[in-house]
Design a protein around this motif. Structure first.
Motif, mmCIF file in Angstrom:
data_model
loop_
_atom_site.group_PDB
_atom_site.id
_atom_site.type_symbol
_atom_site.label_atom_id
_atom_site.label_comp_id
_atom_site.label_asym_id
_atom_site.label_seq_id
_atom_site.Cartn_x
_atom_site.Cartn_y
_atom_site.Cartn_z
ATOM 1 N N PHE A 147 71.803 48.519 42.258
ATOM 2 C CA PHE A 147 72.347 49.312 41.170
ATOM 3 C C PHE A 147 73.370 50.329 41.672
ATOM 4 O O PHE A 147 74.245 50.770 40.931
ATOM 5 N N PHE A 148 73.278 50.683 42.948
ATOM 6 C CA PHE A 148 74.131 51.731 43.503
ATOM 7 C C PHE A 148 75.256 51.190 44.380
ATOM 8 O O PHE A 148 75.870 51.922 45.154
ATOM 9 N N ARG A 149 75.533 49.914 44.261
ATOM 10 C CA ARG A 149 76.653 49.350 45.010
ATOM 11 C C ARG A 149 77.990 49.833 44.447
ATOM 12 O O ARG A 149 78.999 49.849 45.143
ATOM 13 N N LEU A 150 77.992 50.186 43.165
ATOM 14 C CA LEU A 150 79.200 50.709 42.521
ATOM 15 C C LEU A 150 79.162 52.232 42.509
ATOM 16 O O LEU A 150 78.094 52.846 42.548
ATOM 17 N N PHE B 38 74.282 61.066 35.363
ATOM 18 C CA PHE B 38 72.832 61.132 35.415
ATOM 19 C C PHE B 38 72.322 62.568 35.370
ATOM 20 O O PHE B 38 72.968 63.487 35.861
ATOM 21 N N PRO B 39 71.127 62.787 34.820
ATOM 22 C CA PRO B 39 70.531 64.125 34.808
ATOM 23 C C PRO B 39 70.213 64.594 36.226
ATOM 24 O O PRO B 39 70.163 63.791 37.161
ATOM 25 N N ARG B 40 69.971 65.868 36.352
ATOM 26 C CA ARG B 40 69.618 66.438 37.658
ATOM 27 C C ARG B 40 68.119 66.398 37.907
ATOM 28 O O ARG B 40 67.674 66.566 39.029
ATOM 29 N N TYR B 41 67.349 66.209 36.825
ATOM 30 C CA TYR B 41 65.901 66.274 36.934
ATOM 31 C C TYR B 41 65.296 64.938 36.521
ATOM 32 O O TYR B 41 65.725 64.323 35.551
ATOM 33 N N HIS B 42 64.291 64.528 37.254
ATOM 34 C CA HIS B 42 63.768 63.183 37.086
ATOM 35 C C HIS B 42 62.258 63.213 37.288
ATOM 36 O O HIS B 42 61.770 63.850 38.229
ATOM 37 N N ILE B 43 61.508 62.573 36.404
ATOM 38 C CA ILE B 43 60.074 62.394 36.602
ATOM 39 C C ILE B 43 59.750 60.908 36.631
ATOM 40 O O ILE B 43 60.405 60.104 35.976
ATOM 41 N N CYS B 44 58.765 60.550 37.420
ATOM 42 C CA CYS B 44 58.294 59.162 37.448
ATOM 43 C C CYS B 44 56.837 59.192 37.864
ATOM 44 O O CYS B 44 56.267 60.260 38.102
ATOM 45 N N ASP B 45 56.205 58.020 37.945
ATOM 46 C CA ASP B 45 54.773 58.006 38.207
ATOM 47 C C ASP B 45 54.408 57.442 39.570
ATOM 48 O O ASP B 45 53.326 56.906 39.767
ATOM 49 N N SER B 46 55.317 57.562 40.548
ATOM 50 C CA SER B 46 54.982 57.215 41.924
ATOM 51 C C SER B 46 55.827 58.057 42.866
ATOM 52 O O SER B 46 56.970 58.411 42.559
ATOM 53 N N VAL B 47 55.257 58.377 44.004
ATOM 54 C CA VAL B 47 55.974 59.167 45.005
ATOM 55 C C VAL B 47 57.151 58.373 45.558
ATOM 56 O O VAL B 47 58.243 58.913 45.761
ATOM 57 N N CYS B 48 56.957 57.070 45.777
ATOM 58 C CA CYS B 48 58.031 56.265 46.371
ATOM 59 C C CYS B 48 59.240 56.182 45.445
ATOM 60 O O CYS B 48 60.382 56.209 45.904
ATOM 61 N N TYR B 49 59.016 56.106 44.129
ATOM 62 C CA TYR B 49 60.147 56.095 43.199
ATOM 63 C C TYR B 49 60.846 57.448 43.166
ATOM 64 O O TYR B 49 62.072 57.528 43.086
ATOM 65 N N ALA B 50 60.070 58.524 43.220
ATOM 66 C CA ALA B 50 60.668 59.855 43.241
ATOM 67 C C ALA B 50 61.572 60.002 44.461
ATOM 68 O O ALA B 50 62.702 60.513 44.371
ATOM 69 N N GLU B 51 61.099 59.532 45.606
ATOM 70 C CA GLU B 51 61.897 59.625 46.829
ATOM 71 C C GLU B 51 63.137 58.739 46.750
ATOM 72 O O GLU B 51 64.206 59.103 47.242
ATOM 73 N N PHE B 52 63.002 57.575 46.109
ATOM 74 C CA PHE B 52 64.142 56.663 45.970
ATOM 75 C C PHE B 52 65.276 57.330 45.184
ATOM 76 O O PHE B 52 66.431 57.305 45.580
ATOM 77 N N TRP B 53 64.926 57.942 44.041
ATOM 78 C CA TRP B 53 65.957 58.561 43.209
ATOM 79 C C TRP B 53 66.512 59.826 43.839
ATOM 80 O O TRP B 53 67.701 60.138 43.679
ATOM 81 N N LYS B 54 65.714 60.556 44.583
ATOM 82 C CA LYS B 54 66.235 61.700 45.337
ATOM 83 C C LYS B 54 67.302 61.236 46.321
ATOM 84 O O LYS B 54 68.372 61.841 46.451
ATOM 85 N N GLN B 55 66.983 60.147 47.014
ATOM 86 C CA GLN B 55 67.896 59.631 48.035
ATOM 87 C C GLN B 55 69.172 59.079 47.417
ATOM 88 O O GLN B 55 70.274 59.316 47.923
ATOM 89 N N GLN B 56 69.049 58.357 46.314
ATOM 90 C CA GLN B 56 70.210 57.681 45.744
ATOM 91 C C GLN B 56 71.104 58.610 44.926
ATOM 92 O O GLN B 56 72.329 58.457 44.928
ATOM 93 N N LEU B 57 70.480 59.559 44.210
ATOM 94 C CA LEU B 57 71.253 60.379 43.276
ATOM 95 C C LEU B 57 71.182 61.871 43.543
ATOM 96 O O LEU B 57 71.857 62.652 42.873
ATOM 97 N N GLY B 58 70.366 62.270 44.504
ATOM 98 C CA GLY B 58 70.243 63.686 44.773
ATOM 99 C C GLY B 58 69.559 64.453 43.656
ATOM 100 O O GLY B 58 69.781 65.656 43.474
ATOM 101 N N THR B 59 68.715 63.777 42.888
ATOM 102 C CA THR B 59 68.011 64.430 41.783
ATOM 103 C C THR B 59 66.866 65.293 42.307
ATOM 104 O O THR B 59 66.415 65.133 43.444
ATOM 105 N N ILE B 60 66.405 66.186 41.476
ATOM 106 C CA ILE B 60 65.140 66.879 41.718
ATOM 107 C C ILE B 60 64.081 66.047 41.026
ATOM 108 O O ILE B 60 63.997 66.026 39.801
ATOM 109 N N SER B 61 63.328 65.305 41.806
ATOM 110 C CA SER B 61 62.414 64.304 41.256
ATOM 111 C C SER B 61 60.966 64.673 41.524
ATOM 112 O O SER B 61 60.629 65.187 42.598
ATOM 113 N N TYR B 62 60.122 64.391 40.548
ATOM 114 C CA TYR B 62 58.698 64.682 40.660
ATOM 115 C C TYR B 62 57.883 63.454 40.265
ATOM 116 O O TYR B 62 58.275 62.703 39.385
#
Length: 227
Positions: A26-29, A35-59
């Motif tokens: 999804f991030f090849r382009l 995208f928003p700056r704040y992100h919630i999801c239901d797994s630690v690995c997904y939170a880390e993925f979006w932090k890495q890809q988009l620089g979000t504050i993810s929980y």
């Protein structure tokens, strides 16, 4: 979803990004600042993925289940009631679950049943039904479709099988654990953050029918041994 988020930003409406699939392609382009700056999801690995890809504050925010003993006094190891819950589709991997149960029945002599609950009507659901018919498994495996009374489904089940290949964290696992069910799951995304193999559940080594069948066999052996 990005369109809704753009509208919220334009209209100054506070918003939090919910779960997107963690797909590196999804991030090849290069994307504009959509995208928003704040992100919630239901797994630690997904939170880390979006932090890495988009620089979000993810929980990571998800349902929590206290350790609960399985309903051992209700379990008949010679007739275990397995259940698989979710929309019948490729990423939920029900076809491999069906194949796994076929292996368990025909190769390991398991006498239990597997019921699949979830919306049907897709080509994938038809493939699942076809596999059951071809294997002459109608006495062991049933596709029940959508249910509005999941409380009753859990009450009348012993083991949940989650075969997903793409997830963040399937909430059905927490639901099953809260009802005292034994959980078998593939090691998809955030599942290993909750399910500890041989402790509060059974983690398959992979996503194939063979891997799932191995875990089914372990459940049967442990149930017969009273573990």
């Amino acid at each position: 979803n990005p369109t809704v988020e753009l509208a919220c930003r334009e209209l100054n409406i506070p918003h939090i990004m919910n779960i997107y699939q963690a797909i590196p392609e999804f991030f090849r382009l290069h994307y504009a600042d959509i995208f928003p700056r704040y992100h919630i999801c239901d797994s630690v690995c997904y939170a880390e993925f979006w932090k890495q890809q988009l620089g979000t504050i993810s929980y990571c925010i998800r349902t929590v289940v206290e350790d609960k003993e399985p309903n051992g006094f209700l379990i008949d190891p010679d007739m275990l009631r397995f259940v698989c819950i979710g929309l019948l589709c490729e990423r939920k991997n029900q076809l491999e679950v069906i194949k796994a149960f076929e292996i368990a029945v025909k190769c390991h002599g398991i006498c239990g049943t597997l019921q699949l609950f979830g919306r049907v009507g897709s080509e994938y659901a038809e493939l699942c039904q076809q596999r059951i018919a071809e294997g002459e498994l109608e006495d062991h495996i049933m596709i029940r479709g959508f249910s509005r009374n999941m409380e009753a489904v859990y009450r009348n089940s012993d083991v949940l099988i989650c075969g997903s290949t793409v997830e963040s964290y399937p909430n059905v696992i927490s639901e099953a654990l809260s009802h005292g069910l034994i959980v078998i799951s593939t090691p998809v995304a955030g599942v290993p953050e909750v399910v500890r193999d041989g402790d509060n559940g059974y983690l398959c080594k992979g996503y194939t029918a063979e891997s799932i069948a191995d875990s089914i066999q372990k459940v049967i052996c442990d149930a017969k041994a009273g573990r």
